[in-house]
Design a protein around this motif. Structure first.
Motif, short mmCIF file in Angstrom:
data_model
loop_
_atom_site.label_atom_id
_atom_site.label_comp_id
_atom_site.label_asym_id
_atom_site.label_seq_id
_atom_site.Cartn_x
_atom_site.Cartn_y
_atom_site.Cartn_z
N PHE A 136 21.61 -80.66 30.08
CA PHE A 136 22.56 -79.58 29.81
C PHE A 136 23.38 -79.38 31.08
CE2 PHE A 136 19.56 -78.98 26.55
CZ PHE A 136 19.78 -77.86 25.77
N VAL A 137 24.68 -79.20 30.95
CA VAL A 137 25.52 -78.89 32.10
C VAL A 137 26.38 -77.67 31.75
CG1 VAL A 137 27.51 -79.62 33.48
CG2 VAL A 137 25.58 -81.16 33.17
N GLN A 138 26.40 -76.72 32.66
CA GLN A 138 27.18 -75.50 32.48
C GLN A 138 28.60 -75.74 32.96
OE1 GLN A 138 25.20 -71.77 33.63
NE2 GLN A 138 27.00 -71.36 34.90
N VAL A 139 29.57 -75.34 32.13
CA VAL A 139 30.99 -75.54 32.46
C VAL A 139 31.75 -74.24 32.27
CG1 VAL A 139 30.95 -77.99 31.89
CG2 VAL A 139 31.53 -76.32 30.11
N ASN A 140 32.86 -74.13 33.00
CA ASN A 140 33.67 -72.90 32.95
C ASN A 140 35.13 -73.16 32.58
OD1 ASN A 140 31.57 -72.43 35.49
ND2 ASN A 140 31.74 -70.67 34.11
N VAL A 158 27.26 -76.20 28.12
CA VAL A 158 27.10 -74.74 28.08
C VAL A 158 28.40 -74.13 28.56
CG1 VAL A 158 25.81 -72.76 28.91
CG2 VAL A 158 24.63 -74.95 28.53
N ALA A 159 29.14 -73.51 27.65
CA ALA A 159 30.43 -72.91 27.98
C ALA A 159 30.20 -71.47 28.42
CB ALA A 159 31.36 -72.96 26.76
N GLN A 160 30.29 -71.25 29.73
CA GLN A 160 29.99 -69.92 30.29
C GLN A 160 31.26 -69.12 30.50
OE1 GLN A 160 29.31 -69.39 34.42
NE2 GLN A 160 27.46 -68.16 34.14
N GLY A 161 31.38 -67.99 29.83
CA GLY A 161 32.53 -67.12 29.98
C GLY A 161 32.36 -66.12 31.10
N ILE A 162 33.42 -65.40 31.37
CA ILE A 162 33.46 -64.43 32.47
C ILE A 162 32.48 -63.27 32.24
CG2 ILE A 162 35.29 -63.00 31.46
CD1 ILE A 162 35.06 -64.03 35.18
N GLU A 163 32.02 -63.08 30.99
CA GLU A 163 31.14 -61.95 30.67
C GLU A 163 29.71 -62.15 31.15
OE1 GLU A 163 33.94 -62.78 27.14
OE2 GLU A 163 32.69 -63.93 28.52
N SER A 164 29.39 -63.35 31.59
CA SER A 164 28.00 -63.70 31.89
C SER A 164 27.42 -62.88 33.03
CB SER A 164 27.94 -65.19 32.24
OG SER A 164 26.61 -65.58 32.50
N GLY A 165 26.14 -62.57 32.90
CA GLY A 165 25.42 -61.95 34.00
C GLY A 165 25.01 -62.99 35.02
N GLY A 166 24.59 -62.56 36.19
CA GLY A 166 24.28 -63.51 37.24
C GLY A 166 25.55 -64.16 37.74
N PRO A 173 37.57 -68.03 31.76
CA PRO A 173 38.12 -67.19 30.69
C PRO A 173 36.99 -66.53 29.91
CG PRO A 173 38.19 -69.47 30.03
CD PRO A 173 37.71 -69.47 31.45
N PRO A 174 37.32 -65.55 29.07
CA PRO A 174 36.31 -64.99 28.18
C PRO A 174 35.71 -66.08 27.30
CG PRO A 174 38.26 -63.61 28.20
CD PRO A 174 38.63 -64.87 28.92
N VAL A 175 34.44 -65.95 26.99
CA VAL A 175 33.76 -66.98 26.20
C VAL A 175 34.38 -67.11 24.81
CG1 VAL A 175 31.96 -65.41 25.34
CG2 VAL A 175 31.49 -67.86 25.53
N LEU A 176 34.95 -66.03 24.28
CA LEU A 176 35.61 -66.09 22.98
C LEU A 176 36.78 -67.06 22.99
CD1 LEU A 176 35.65 -64.83 20.10
CD2 LEU A 176 37.28 -63.16 20.99
N ALA A 197 27.95 -68.97 26.08
CA ALA A 197 27.15 -68.21 27.05
C ALA A 197 28.03 -67.14 27.70
CB ALA A 197 26.58 -69.13 28.11
N GLY A 198 27.50 -65.93 27.75
CA GLY A 198 28.21 -64.85 28.42
C GLY A 198 28.34 -63.61 27.56
N GLY A 199 27.50 -62.62 27.80
CA GLY A 199 27.61 -61.34 27.12
C GLY A 199 27.06 -61.32 25.71
N LEU A 200 26.37 -62.38 25.28
CA LEU A 200 25.85 -62.45 23.91
C LEU A 200 24.51 -61.75 23.84
CD1 LEU A 200 27.89 -64.86 24.29
CD2 LEU A 200 26.67 -65.97 22.44
#
Length: 346
Positions: A136-140, A158-166, A173-176, A197-200
């Protein structure tokens, strides 16, 4: 529990496309194991207190899963920049995870992630694994996603949006927006599954992103409410008491902890603290650090860093991890059924 079938559930052999984020200081062996037992997929994260501590978390995971030996149906997450430090002791943590037969590894925040992906694949080849370790690789961004898919041939994005914790990219951008952008940029067949990923934090979020083309959801903050989370009682109380909008992004959180080695453009989201606001307004950080340390020693919630995403303020009670998985799953199934019931022929 019914099954939500996606490319991710097929790839991992799980019943629901819910993935526990590898949160350092929270996602230990018990939490990761319980999420996997409940039908999702758990990732544990090193808490960076040494090899023996990480070994202990694997022992706990094996006990939770009743897997005293052999492969483990869970994953482990690693920070690329920690692996890339000179003579890094964290490489031994990655090797320990591979020796334990984790089903997947998750990489994020590094300048040379391809190096670690190659290490995983070389390990599989050396040991003659018939079932490869999934990467798995996290991307922004879309560009990062395409590079990971086309150059590294990763198994899951793993599409990580700005809403993510940590920690995350301050320019994400926002995950939406991010998820459909990535899904649209990938080829219609043969592409790796994309996770949101992010705020879900609830089943409505999972259902929404499945309709947007995601193959599943990464859930972090909601699992901080799990009884099995490694968060301290003080941190859990602070998270439970938090209101919507309480989680803010700032570079100051890491300055307070002296953990400032993150790649450029990376900051963190945690519960707002008076100390962070004071430093941002020009207060002397040395004095603020001392005040925070003293407050944390007293158990003052306002002096403890509690990483959390924008999903705070919705759940407000401690639960077993299995109940969180079940609630997320059942809520998503009900919402999907209701949505598709709206479609009919005239």
């Amino acid at each position: 529990m019914s099954t939500l079938r996606t490319s991710l559930t097929s790839l991992l052999g799980i019943r629901t496309p819910i993935v526990l984020a590898p949160m350092a200081g929270a996602s230990g062996g018990a939490l990761a194991g319980e999420v996997s037992l409940a039908g999702g997929f758990g990732f544990l994260a090193p808490v960076y207190r040494g090899l023996e501590n990480f070994k202990n978390e694997f022992d706990i995971a094996r006990s939770t899963l009743n897997r005293p030996s052999g492969p483990l149906p869970l994953g482990a997450g690693f920070l690329g920049w920690k692996l890339e430090e000179a003579q890094s002791p964290h490489v031994a943590l990655l090797e320990l995870a591979l020796e334990n037969g984790v089903q997947a590894v998750w990489f994020s925040f590094g300048e040379d992630l391809g190096r670690w992906i190659e290490l995983v694949r070389s390990h599989d080849e050396k040991h003659g694994k018939t079932r490869k370790t999934l990467v798995f690789v996290q991307v922004n961004s879309v560009d990062e996603a395409l590079h990971a898919a086309q150059t590294w041939k990763v198994d899951v994005l793993v599409a990580q949006g700005i809403e993510s914790g940590g920690h995350g990219s301050a320019s994400s951008p926002p995950v939406l927006n991010l998820v459909p952008q990535i899904v649209s940029a990938l080829p219609p067949s043969g592409a790796p599954p994309v996770l949101a990923a992010g705020g879900l934090s609830d089943g409505a979020h999972l259902a929404a992103f499945l309709t947007l083309g995601a193959a599943g959801a990464v859930v972090g903050t909601r699992f901080l409410f799990a009884q099995e989370s490694l968060y301290s009682d003080v941190q859990k109380r602070a998270i439970i008491a938090a209101r919507s909008g309480s989680a803010v992004r700032s570079y100051v959180f890491d300055r307070l902890r002296d953990t400032t080695g993150w790649p450029a453009g990376t900051d963190g989201r945690a519960l707002a603290m008076p100390a962070v606001a004071a430093v941002e307004n020009g207060a002397d950080i040395t004095a603020i650090k001392e005040e925070v340390a003293e407050g944390a020693e007293r158990g003052d919630p306002s002096s403890v860093i509690a990483w959390a995403g924008t999903g705070v303020g919705q759940p407000n009670r401690l639960q077993p991890a299995k109940d969180i998985v079940r609630e997320l799953h059942e809520d998503a199934v009900a919402r999907l059924k209701a949505s598709f019931a709206l479609i009919g022929d005239e």
